[in-house]
Motif scaffolding. Structure first.
Motif: not given
Length: 448
Positions: A40-41, A144-150, A152-153, A156-160
């Motif tokens: 996500p993101g 590729a990284l969406l600014p609105a999700f930056q 939390y990225f 969230s990425t480490v957890v996922l």
């Protein structure tokens, strides 16, 4: 053809074997579907730089192990590799640390403790590699990284990624328990095989542009590919048979022993482990650099299989690790003691220390050519690439990818054949038996 159809029917009529095959295929399908779920993101349409950056070198090899999930920025981008790294580390600790070795010898309870420690270590390794992967994503795919999700990225990425690795680990354990066995090895093999059709077509297209001469070269490459597979089968199954006689024993009115058997000593007793160890060490500079290799000339020596320095260092490491790992897993004294307890002896060799020395000498002699052949297998992809084979297809000419594929296929066929013979069916082959092989991480990955 009739023999093949009859064998398939026999396999399908065995309910237990049929259920194991279907269960394994279902879990592998889940794994392959998860490989296409993007983190996500990220905008999947903007990940072209990531795919290009992970085509060659060690990143290309890692991407091959996870079935292309690394280049897709999938939730399974790290795949099962952190678990394998943790398993290898724990296996070495059981050999080098007496306290852990004592726990392992406690039986099922001790093995459960070690497995639990391996899982905890997997979380730590995955989190560390996930942080490096995030740095790689941000540097090579900023759009590729969406600014609105930056904001939390990172979290969230480490957890996922950690959850994804643990889920793949769970799939492997379920395949081992209720499927065809050796779940981790099968998952790696499926990830490698998933890229074969695409790379095969890319190689065919590249050679087709050359005209008739290119098609002839392609056929020569396929013939060489088949020859390499046949050579690997010989390397995986090759043994030196040492004759062993057993003394006759008379118990009551019955006679025991007196038979002549053979002690099989594997030419490649270490399996694929030396290549994995060597590649793990060669891969370390890439991890510390955040998966970046461009612009750092010293790192290219450890990441480019076509580099001469890489081939020399890699070959030396494979040969050294082959002798080291064989010495760790094979104990001539234990074999000698087992023969003595069972009233067995090698003709012309006295029991005890002479037998130990004799077995150790034979192992040293057959390990050397096995280690050299293993080193050649490890550098074959780089040689194939230098000879004009595309990067993707060159990875299947040797190295860990092809060795794992051949070994896992042989082991899976051997398990299916065992199920058939147990129920008095014919085996998969009209002559001889299919020999099994060691797991990717013998002794530890048996539960994978």
């Amino acid at each position: 053809m009739k023999k093949f159809i009859a064998t398939i029917k026999n396999i399908w009529t065995i309910e237990e074997l049929r259920n194991k095959i279907l269960f394994t295929l279902l879990l592998l399908l889940i794994y392959r579907v998860g490989s296409y779920i993007v983190l996500p993101g990220l905008d999947p349409n903007q990940l072209t730089n990531l795919a290009n950056s992970s085509k060659g070198g060690m990143l290309g090899l890692l991407d091959a192990f996870v079935g292309g999930a690394f280049a897709k920025a999938s939730i399974f981008a790290l795949g099962i590799m952190p678990y394998i790294s943790a398993s290898i580390f724990m296996q070495l600790m059981t050999i080098l640390v007496p306290q852990i070795s004592k726990i392992q010898k406690e039986g099922e309870s001790g093995q459960k403790k070690i497995n639990q420690w391996t899982r905890y270590l997997t979380v730590i390794v995955t989190a560390f590699q996930a942080a490096a992967y995030i740095g790689f994503l941000k540097s090579s795919n900023q759009g590729a990284l969406l600014p609105a999700f930056q904001p939390y990225f990172w979290v969230s990425t480490v957890v996922l990624l950690t959850t994804g690795t643990l889920f793949v680990m769970w799939l492997g354990e379920k395949i081992t328990d209720k499927g065809l066995g050796n779940g981790t090895s099968i998952i790696i093999m499926v990830g490698i095989l998933a890229r074969l059709p695409q790379n095969f077509m890319q190689e065919f297209t590249a050679k087709q542009t050359r005209g008739g001469g290119g098609l002839l070269i392609f056929l020569v490459e396929i013939a060489a590919f088949i020859a390499v597979i046949l050579g690997l089968i010989v390397l995986v199954q090759g043994v030196r048979k040492v004759p062993v006689n057993y003394a006759k024993q008379i118990v009551g009115n019955r006679q025991f022993g007196g038979a002549r058997q053979f002690l099989p000593l594997k030419v490649n007793a270490a399996g694929v482990m030396p290549i994995i160890f060597a590649q793990a060490i060669m891969f370390l500079p890439t991890i510390f650099l955040g998966f970046q290799t461009t612009g750092k000339s010293w790192a290219l020596y450890f990441t480019q299989p076509t580099n001469l320095v890489y081939m020399i260092v890699y070959s030396i490491m494979v040969i050294g690790f082959t002798f080291l790992y064989t010495a760790l897993i094979f104990n001539p004294r234990q074999v000698s003691d087992d023969l003595k307890r069972s009233n067995g002896f090698i003709p012309g060799v006295k029991p005890g220390q002479p037998t130990t020395d004799y077995i150790g000498t034979i192992m040293d002699r057959i390990t050397l050519p096995g280690a050299i052949l293993l080193a050649v297998v490890g550098i074959l992809p780089g040689i194939a690439q230098l000879l004009g084979v595309t990067q993707g297809f060159a990875t299947f000419y040797g190295g860990t990818s092809l060795l794992i594929m051949v070994a896992v296929v042989l082991d899976t066929l051997q398990q299916i054949e065992t199920q058939l013979l147990m129920r008095q069916y014919d085996g998969l082959m009209s002559s001889g038996r299919i020999q099994g092989r060691q797991s990717v991480a013998p002794g530890v990955t048996g539960n994978m």
